[in-house]
Design a protein around this motif. Structure first.
Motif, PDB file in Angstrom:
ATOM      1  N   SER A 125      57.197  65.783  16.076  1.00 27.22           N
ATOM      2  CA  SER A 125      57.670  66.645  17.153  1.00 27.22           C
ATOM      3  C   SER A 125      56.656  67.732  17.453  1.00 27.22           C
ATOM      4  CB  SER A 125      59.008  67.272  16.755  1.00 27.22           C
ATOM      5  OG  SER A 125      59.356  68.320  17.625  1.00 27.22           O
ATOM      6  N   SER A 126      56.719  68.272  18.642  1.00 26.14           N
ATOM      7  CA  SER A 126      55.845  69.385  19.028  1.00 26.14           C
ATOM      8  C   SER A 126      56.397  70.731  18.574  1.00 26.14           C
ATOM      9  CB  SER A 126      55.679  69.398  20.560  1.00 26.14           C
ATOM     10  OG  SER A 126      55.107  68.202  21.027  1.00 26.14           O
ATOM     11  N   PHE A 127      57.622  70.751  17.998  1.00 28.08           N
ATOM     12  CA  PHE A 127      58.255  71.992  17.584  1.00 28.08           C
ATOM     13  C   PHE A 127      58.174  72.142  16.066  1.00 28.08           C
ATOM     14  CE2 PHE A 127      60.484  70.667  21.481  1.00 28.08           C
ATOM     15  CZ  PHE A 127      60.199  71.764  22.285  1.00 28.08           C
ATOM     16  N   THR A 128      57.907  73.340  15.639  1.00 28.15           N
ATOM     17  CA  THR A 128      57.752  73.576  14.195  1.00 28.15           C
ATOM     18  C   THR A 128      59.052  73.439  13.440  1.00 28.15           C
ATOM     19  OG1 THR A 128      58.076  75.961  14.527  1.00 28.15           O
ATOM     20  CG2 THR A 128      55.800  75.140  14.591  1.00 28.15           C
ATOM     21  N   ASP A 129      60.180  73.596  14.126  1.00 33.04           N
ATOM     22  CA  ASP A 129      61.469  73.491  13.441  1.00 33.04           C
ATOM     23  C   ASP A 129      62.177  72.161  13.709  1.00 33.04           C
ATOM     24  OD1 ASP A 129      61.943  74.028  16.082  1.00 33.04           O
ATOM     25  OD2 ASP A 129      63.479  75.560  15.740  1.00 33.04           O
ATOM     26  N   VAL A 130      61.436  71.192  14.232  1.00 34.65           N
ATOM     27  CA  VAL A 130      61.967  69.835  14.417  1.00 34.65           C
ATOM     28  C   VAL A 130      61.034  68.884  13.667  1.00 34.65           C
ATOM     29  CG1 VAL A 130      62.540  67.999  16.047  1.00 34.65           C
ATOM     30  CG2 VAL A 130      62.971  70.390  16.660  1.00 34.65           C
ATOM     31  N   GLU A 131      61.465  68.479  12.494  1.00 33.73           N
ATOM     32  CA  GLU A 131      60.643  67.631  11.648  1.00 33.73           C
ATOM     33  C   GLU A 131      60.691  66.177  12.115  1.00 33.73           C
ATOM     34  OE1 GLU A 131      61.858  67.997   7.626  1.00 33.73           O
ATOM     35  OE2 GLU A 131      62.001  70.194   7.696  1.00 33.73           O
ATOM     36  N   GLY A 132      59.635  65.444  11.757  1.00 35.20           N
ATOM     37  CA  GLY A 132      59.618  64.017  12.045  1.00 35.20           C
ATOM     38  C   GLY A 132      60.650  63.287  11.208  1.00 35.20           C
ATOM     39  N   GLY A 133      61.213  62.225  11.793  1.00 31.63           N
ATOM     40  CA  GLY A 133      62.155  61.414  11.060  1.00 31.63           C
ATOM     41  C   GLY A 133      63.585  61.892  11.088  1.00 31.63           C
ATOM     42  N   LYS A 134      63.861  63.010  11.732  1.00 31.84           N
ATOM     43  CA  LYS A 134      65.235  63.486  11.848  1.00 31.84           C
ATOM     44  C   LYS A 134      65.987  62.638  12.891  1.00 31.84           C
ATOM     45  CE  LYS A 134      65.157  67.109   9.080  1.00 31.84           C
ATOM     46  NZ  LYS A 134      66.055  67.248   7.906  1.00 31.84           N
ATOM     47  N   TRP A 135      67.316  62.676  12.784  1.00 31.28           N
ATOM     48  CA  TRP A 135      68.114  61.886  13.707  1.00 31.28           C
ATOM     49  C   TRP A 135      67.985  62.346  15.150  1.00 31.28           C
ATOM     50  CZ3 TRP A 135      71.640  65.001  16.129  1.00 31.28           C
ATOM     51  CH2 TRP A 135      72.052  66.154  15.454  1.00 31.28           C
ATOM     52  N   TYR A 136      67.514  63.582  15.338  1.00 30.79           N
ATOM     53  CA  TYR A 136      67.375  64.114  16.693  1.00 30.79           C
ATOM     54  C   TYR A 136      65.929  64.244  17.140  1.00 30.79           C
ATOM     55  CZ  TYR A 136      66.830  68.297  13.771  1.00 30.79           C
ATOM     56  OH  TYR A 136      66.441  69.198  12.813  1.00 30.79           O
ATOM     57  N   THR A 137      64.971  63.843  16.297  1.00 28.44           N
ATOM     58  CA  THR A 137      63.560  64.040  16.622  1.00 28.44           C
ATOM     59  C   THR A 137      63.178  63.361  17.930  1.00 28.44           C
ATOM     60  OG1 THR A 137      63.012  64.169  14.263  1.00 28.44           O
ATOM     61  CG2 THR A 137      61.200  63.709  15.797  1.00 28.44           C
ATOM     62  N   SER A 138      63.530  62.099  18.066  1.00 25.20           N
ATOM     63  CA  SER A 138      63.136  61.362  19.277  1.00 25.20           C
ATOM     64  C   SER A 138      63.751  61.971  20.522  1.00 25.20           C
ATOM     65  CB  SER A 138      63.550  59.887  19.159  1.00 25.20           C
ATOM     66  OG  SER A 138      62.790  59.232  18.172  1.00 25.20           O
ATOM     67  N   ALA A 139      65.016  62.377  20.432  1.00 25.21           N
ATOM     68  CA  ALA A 139      65.685  62.955  21.603  1.00 25.21           C
ATOM     69  C   ALA A 139      65.012  64.246  22.044  1.00 25.21           C
ATOM     70  CB  ALA A 139      67.156  63.197  21.293  1.00 25.21           C
ATOM     71  N   VAL A 140      64.732  65.129  21.084  1.00 23.69           N
ATOM     72  CA  VAL A 140      64.116  66.415  21.415  1.00 23.69           C
ATOM     73  C   VAL A 140      62.702  66.211  21.949  1.00 23.69           C
ATOM     74  CG1 VAL A 140      63.304  68.593  20.454  1.00 23.69           C
ATOM     75  CG2 VAL A 140      65.549  67.698  19.782  1.00 23.69           C
ATOM     76  N   GLN A 141      61.911  65.376  21.261  1.00 19.91           N
ATOM     77  CA  GLN A 141      60.533  65.169  21.690  1.00 19.91           C
ATOM     78  C   GLN A 141      60.467  64.451  23.031  1.00 19.91           C
ATOM     79  OE1 GLN A 141      58.066  66.582  20.356  1.00 19.91           O
ATOM     80  NE2 GLN A 141      56.399  65.653  21.536  1.00 19.91           N
TER      81      GLN A 141
END
Length: 848
Positions: A125-141
């Motif tokens: 992710s481009s956000f420091t508080d959104v880690e890769g592999g989270k259930w919401y990572t793809s949606a946010v990115q």
């Protein structure tokens, strides 16, 4: 609120946009906490339940859920079902939904990512508080990379920040504003005790949301604008808002174009289309001989099938006293086969409605009631048929018009019939929109000079003249062997041996009328009983060395009287059609429809145990589908030849290339053309007596299919269907199946269909697409996304699953079927007998 196209992308823009969220965060601090009761998430859910925020109308309540914490009767039950079945929201575990849990920005982004049918997957992710592999990572990115979100500042997205009720109102209101929708509807908030706690920056949005019933109050007449929106609230708000933007009013404009439908019959004969048939030609008409006398006293006998009897007892064919006939007296009526709709009467309005639609789809312009015996007019049947056809026309069915065929000779019976028809129908202008006109007047097959007879009913000279002047008369000729008739004779026929008599021959050689029949109870020179032997002109008969040809999945098939199961192929019928097509008259009279019975006589025309008109599947002249080996072969053959004779309508079915957002339901399809329409169905089911000992019931149509559309992009094919009313739950048996054919018809398909979607109950926004085999067995080919919104179902089918490469589409054919075809015992004929299908019967819509 206006119903428009909606883009889920712009919803995400409104909801995740940094500017909106920062504004709301700073504004919320201006409100005094003491002005609003502080509620826990669980309290908030319970408070709202006391006010019973009911599910909106016109939104489906699909199949059962696995959540033990979402009980039937709760105010959020239908909303959670809607979001779960469409795959917009999952549970927090296998068996829990956690309705009281608060909703965060990450959750909201994920729900909208799913509703947008987004497929992009991101490992980081481009956000420091959104880690890769989270259930919401793809949606946010996905939202960030497409410019829909840039976070809350400082390189952060704040995925765990909660969303309040008033913030959700602002999200949806902002979205509507950005897309230019009508947001003028507004409600005052003074009925709520805590209206002053609504933030100033949110007041317009909350007023709009209340006016549109997107939100209502909690208990104690409170809005509770600042409490965190729970998962139950979010499901409910999304459910209600989605119902507003996606429920599609069914257009009053229904344009069913049957001659544009494709079909392949049980013999793999393809019904003629524009590549074979000519363009629509004016001045060409088809009439159908229609037996309306399946009523008392004709129905006094229990239904017996002569064709079945002689299959079991071949030696009974010409033995009047054989035990197989059960000592039934002379004159007992026998069926030649079992009708597809059972042993019905012509007062069964459920059957009559199906006749109306089938004959309309075939292109029949007028039906002629058989009133050729005695003074019978079969008034009760006639009344029922008029009423059903009249109602069908209101529902968009271009039914045949109606005319009467009276006695074959000038006599007092003919006179009596004319007087009664004139007095009871024509002089009163009853059902006049169903009268068939010829030369500017209602057509009747009868003799006008019967009115000059002294015998029979006495009427005034003026009335006799009024009757004679009211109709266009054509004298109906009983003979099968007449020579061609000049136009001055004003004579039409109803059945002829090949080559058929030309009726109404003009000086320039053109012809007014010719007959086409399935079979003839005759030899080349005389009338005989239908069971008189091989000289009878049955369905397999051909004059001379006649044969016809068709392509069966790439193999040329030669059809002649020697082909196996020749009764299936309509050889006699086709030879007569070929002659009619070559003659190209103004009017083709076809014999016939629903002539199921004939009386048994000890002898007739030299035949023992004689059946004059009908006897068996080979020796009968009926086109109506049989619940037997003939199926709908003759009906399909009729449709094909009428298209060759009358021509086909020009309909642009070029597909529109457009990516469809599934969650917008019908709103996303407003600019998509063409619309593939189906008739509005009769709202009544079947509950009628048939012949003695027979009673038939059938449920009314469950989902009345009205409009279908098709679109495609580089990845998917999109199919949309709209029903008259809200769709029933998707766990209903045999629910809203989509049948698809790609490219040419194939031998390894099921009745011409390659794939079926929704054979199994769909769930969580996913449904299976399966490859069909000729026996109806299925093998899973892949999965499809679907969206169910009110009266609209949208299915996205991956091109690769259908074997369609990038670029131009091949020909695609499709059909919707609800509550028909049981795959435990699959039978395509089921689509005639129950449920609803669009288009009717075997027909399918064609793209390109």
């Amino acid at each position: 609120m206006k119903k428009h196209k909606y883009s889920i992308i712009s919803v995400i823009t409104a909801i995740i946009s940094t500017a909106v969220i920062v504004a709301m965060t700073s504004s919320c601090s201006a409100a005094k906490p003491s002005e609003d009761k502080k509620l826990s998430s669980e309290q908030a859910v319970n408070e709202i339940s006391e006010n019973t925020e009911a599910a909106p109308e016109n939104v489906s309540t699909p199949s059962a859920m696995p959540f033990n914490d979402v009980k039937a009767g709760k105010w959020y039950y239908n909303a959670v079902k809607f979001c779960y079945v469409n795959g917009y929201m999952n549970g927090t575990s296998e068996n829990t939904f956690s309705p009281s849990a608060p909703v965060t920005r990450a959750m909201f982004a994920t729900v909208l990512y799913k509703t947008a049918s987004a497929s992009a997957v991101y490992d980081s992710s481009s956000f420091t508080d959104v880690e890769g592999g989270k259930w919401y990572t793809s949606a946010v990115q996905w939202a960030y990379e497409n410019g829909y979100a840039s976070g809350v500042g400082g390189g952060k997205f704040s995925p765990n920040a909660e969303v309040s009720r008033e913030q959700m109102c602002v999200f949806l209101h902002t979205y509507s504003l950005k897309n230019g929708y009508d947001v003028s509807k507004s409600a005052e908030l003074d009925s709520f005790n805590d209206e002053n706690t609504v933030s100033q920056w949110a007041r317009d949005a909350v007023k709009w949301a209340v006016a549109n019933e997107i939100i209502s109050g909690t208990s104690g007449r409170k809005l509770s604008p600042k409490i965190a929106s729970t998962r139950a609230m979010t499901a409910q708000i999304f459910h209600k808002y989605n119902s507003i933007i996606s429920y599609a009013e069914v257009s009053d404009e229904i344009n069913v174009v049957p001659s544009s439908f494709d079909a392949v019959d049980a013999l793999a004969r393809v019904v003629a289309d524009g590549t074979v048939a000519r363009a629509k030609t004016e001045g060409k008409y088809v009439g159908m001989f229609y037996w309306s006398w399946h009523q008392t006293p004709q129905t006094a006998d229990i239904p017996r099938v002569a064709g079945d009897i002689v299959k079991k007892f071949p030696d009974a064919v010409n033995d009047f006293y054989h035990e197989a006939w059960e000592n039934t007296p002379e004159g007992t009526r026998y069926f030649w086969g079992k009708p597809l709709f059972g042993f019905y009467t012509t007062e069964d309005k459920w059957v009559l409605r199906r006749h109306a639609e089938m004959l309309a789809d075939a292109g029949v312009d007028v039906i002629f009631f058989d009133c050729t015996n005695g003074t019978y007019l079969w008034e009760e049947s006639a009344k029922a048929i008029f009423e059903v056809f009249e109602e069908a026309r209101k529902d968009g069915v271009n039914t045949p018009k109606i005319a009467f065929m009276l006695n074959f000779i000038k006599n007092k019976n003919n006179k009596e019939q004319l007087i009664r028809l004139y007095d009871t129908i024509y002089s009163k202008h009853l059902y006049d929109d169903l009268w068939f006109y010829w030369e500017g007047k209602p057509l009747i097959l009868s003799y006008e000079d019967s009115m000059d007879l002294d015998e029979g009913t006495t009427i005034s000279t003026s009335k006799a003249e009024a009757i004679k002047n009211f109709f266009t008369f054509r004298h109906n000729n009983a003979s099968y062997f007449s020579s061609d008739k000049k136009i001055s004779k004003k004579t039409w026929g109803w059945l002829s041996v090949y080559p058929q008599t030309k009726y109404g021959v003009r000086d320039d050689g053109t012809v007014e009328q010719i007959c086409v029949s399935v079979a003839q109870n005759s030899t080349d020179t005389e009338l005989v009983a239908m069971n008189a032997g091989s000289a009878v002109h049955g369905r397999s008969y051909a004059k001379g060395s006649y044969e016809y040809y068709y392509d069966r999945y790439g193999t040329n098939i030669t059809v002649n009287s020697d082909i196996e199961n020749s009764e299936l192929y309509g050889i006699n019928f086709q030879q007569q059609w070929d002659y009619a097509l070559k003659t190209d008259p103004d009017f083709v009279f076809v014999t016939g429809w629903n002539e199921w019975i004939a009386m048994r006589f000890e002898t007739w025309q030299g035949t023992a145990n004689a059946f004059p008109d009908e006897f068996s599947e080979e020796y009968s002249r009926d086109i109506e589908p049989e619940d037997g080996v003939l199926k709908d072969n003759y009906y399909m053959q009729l449709c094909s030849n009428i298209r060759k004779y009358k021509g086909v309508d020009s309909l642009d079915t070029s597909p529109m290339q457009k990516s469809i957002c599934l969650s917008t339901g019908g709103a996303g399809w407003q600019d998509v053309v063409p619309s593939y329409d189906d008739y509005i169905d009769c709202e009544e089911g079947r509950d009628a007596n048939g012949y003695p000992g027979e009673h038939y019931t059938e449920d009314a149509v469950r989902n009345d299919i009205i409009h279908s559309k098709f679109a495609y992009d580089e990845n998917n094919l999109y199919f949309m269907v709209q029903t008259k009313n809200e769709l029933t739950p998707c766990d209903d048996d045999m629910w809203m199946r989509l049948f698809i054919t790609v490219s040419d018809f194939k031998e390894d398909s099921f009745e011409g269909f390659d794939y079926v979607v929704n054979r199994e109950t769909p769930v969580k926004g996913i449904t299976a697409i399966e490859r069909l085999s000729p026996d109806g067995s299925c093998e899973k080919a892949g999965e499809c996304r679907f969206s169910l919104n009110g009266n609209t179902l949208v299915i996205s089918v991956p091109r690769k699953t259908l074997g369609i490469s990038e670029g131009d589409l091949p020909t695609v054919r499709f059909k919707w079927v609800d509550n028909a075809i049981d795959f435990d015992n699959p039978d395509i004929m089921d689509v005639y007998k129950r449920g609803d299908s669009a288009p009717n019967g075997r027909f399918m819509y064609r793209v390109k």
